[in-house]
Design an enzyme around this catalytic site. Structure first.
Site, PDB file in Angstrom:
ATOM      1  N   CYS A  87       0.853  -1.199   0.000  1.00 35.46           N
ATOM      2  CA  CYS A  87       0.000   0.000   0.000  1.00 35.46           C
ATOM      3  C   CYS A  87       0.885   1.244   0.000  1.00 35.46           C
ATOM      4  O   CYS A  87       1.462   1.572  -1.023  1.00 35.46           O
ATOM      5  CB  CYS A  87      -0.968  -0.006   1.172  1.00 35.46           C
ATOM      6  N   SER A  88       0.991   1.918   1.130  1.00 36.39           N
ATOM      7  CA  SER A  88       1.692   3.203   1.124  1.00 36.39           C
ATOM      8  C   SER A  88       2.336   3.492   2.476  1.00 36.39           C
ATOM      9  O   SER A  88       2.537   4.649   2.818  1.00 36.39           O
ATOM     10  CB  SER A  88       0.696   4.312   0.783  1.00 36.39           C
TER      11      SER A  88
END
Lengths: 83, 196
Positions: B107-108
């Site tokens: 994801c991030s």
């Protein structure tokens, strides 16, 4: 089966594009989505892991980062009968 | 913050949802401003720059930082507990032989409090997919060409762990103060897509 978000090592996403002097948010609504999510988690409507899970199962590579966040928030609120 | 896209369909849908949540008493408009103000105040790359400058000038701090960053950060008035949950920070040190770079393939995940808001490219599938399979090529896209003899280590963050790169101190900086050194550090240097 890996989820769509599990992209490590895959081909076909093109070059990495760096935007110089990028602002934290590209539009006001993005900041609102980020803040709305923090507020809803803060109120215990859902938790951070549930949010991550919702992003992973509803995301699209055609959508932008915060579009995917907004879709996840909408999904969770719908599933919980909030809206 | 830009208002350029506020007539877009998604901006209208976000406003609509906010209005519904406010009506139900689940959201207070002032709360959103408070969240954004707190985010802007806490998430700054200047914090990461200070950590690096201290590590370059204080060997004891550097050792503590590499050993357990969460324990060392309070020495600079910083912590990993400012967000929604506490995460373990691992600081990875560049040397003559090893260059480090961070990513979150799923994801991030990113140490926001030390690096500030993450750039879109860090969150893009292109970076997340490619930097683990072809790190040298990706670093070259950022203008960083490393000697073939330099080993590249890629660190994949997750929900519980965050990474930050400790860049190498540039030569000829012996006379600089800690503040002067901090001014040399860049956000991409802390990610590992640039040297300092």
């Amino acid at each position: 089966m890996p989820r769509l978000n599990d992209v490590g090592g895959q081909d076909g996403f093109g070059p990495v594009l760096e935007e110089l002097d990028e602002p934290p948010f590209h539009a006001d609504w993005e900041a609102h989505v980020m803040a709305m999510n923090r507020a809803l988690i803060g109120r215990g409507i859902y938790n951070l892991d549930e949010f991550r899970d919702a992003v992973e199962r509803t995301m699209s590579h055609q959508s932008s980062y915060y579009e995917n966040w907004f879709r996840a928030i909408q999904t969770l609120l719908k599933e919980r009968g909030v809206v | 913050m830009s208002d350029d896209h506020d007539d877009s369909p998604i901006a209208a849908r976000v406003r609509e949802l906010e209005a519904i949540l406010e009506e139900k008493g689940l959201l207070d408009p002032r709360e959103l401003d408070q969240v954004l103000e707190a985010f802007a105040a806490k998430a700054s790359p200047a914090n990461g720059f200070r950590v690096v400058a201290r590590a370059w000038t204080d060997d004891g701090f550097r050792a503590r930082l590499l050993d357990d960053a969460n324990d060392a950060l309070p020495e600079l008035g910083l912590s990993m507990g400012g967000g929604l949950q506490v995460q373990q920070l691992h600081v990875v040190e560049n040397t003559e032989d090893v260059h480090n770079v961070i990513v979150c393939t799923l994801c991030s995940c990113y140490p926001l409090s030390l690096l500030g808001p993450s750039p879109t490219w860090y969150k893009s599938p292109a970076y997340r997919a490619r930097v683990v399979s072809h790190p040298r090529e990706v670093l070259e896209q950022f203008g960083l060409t490393l000697p073939e003899s330099t080993k590249i280590e890629v660190w994949d963050a997750n929900a519980e762990s965050r990474y930050m790169v400790l860049p190498r101190r540039p030569g000829g900086t012996e006379d600089l103060t800690e503040a002067g050194l901090a001014a040399l550090v860049t956000r991409n240097g802390l990610i590992g897509t640039a040297a300092v």
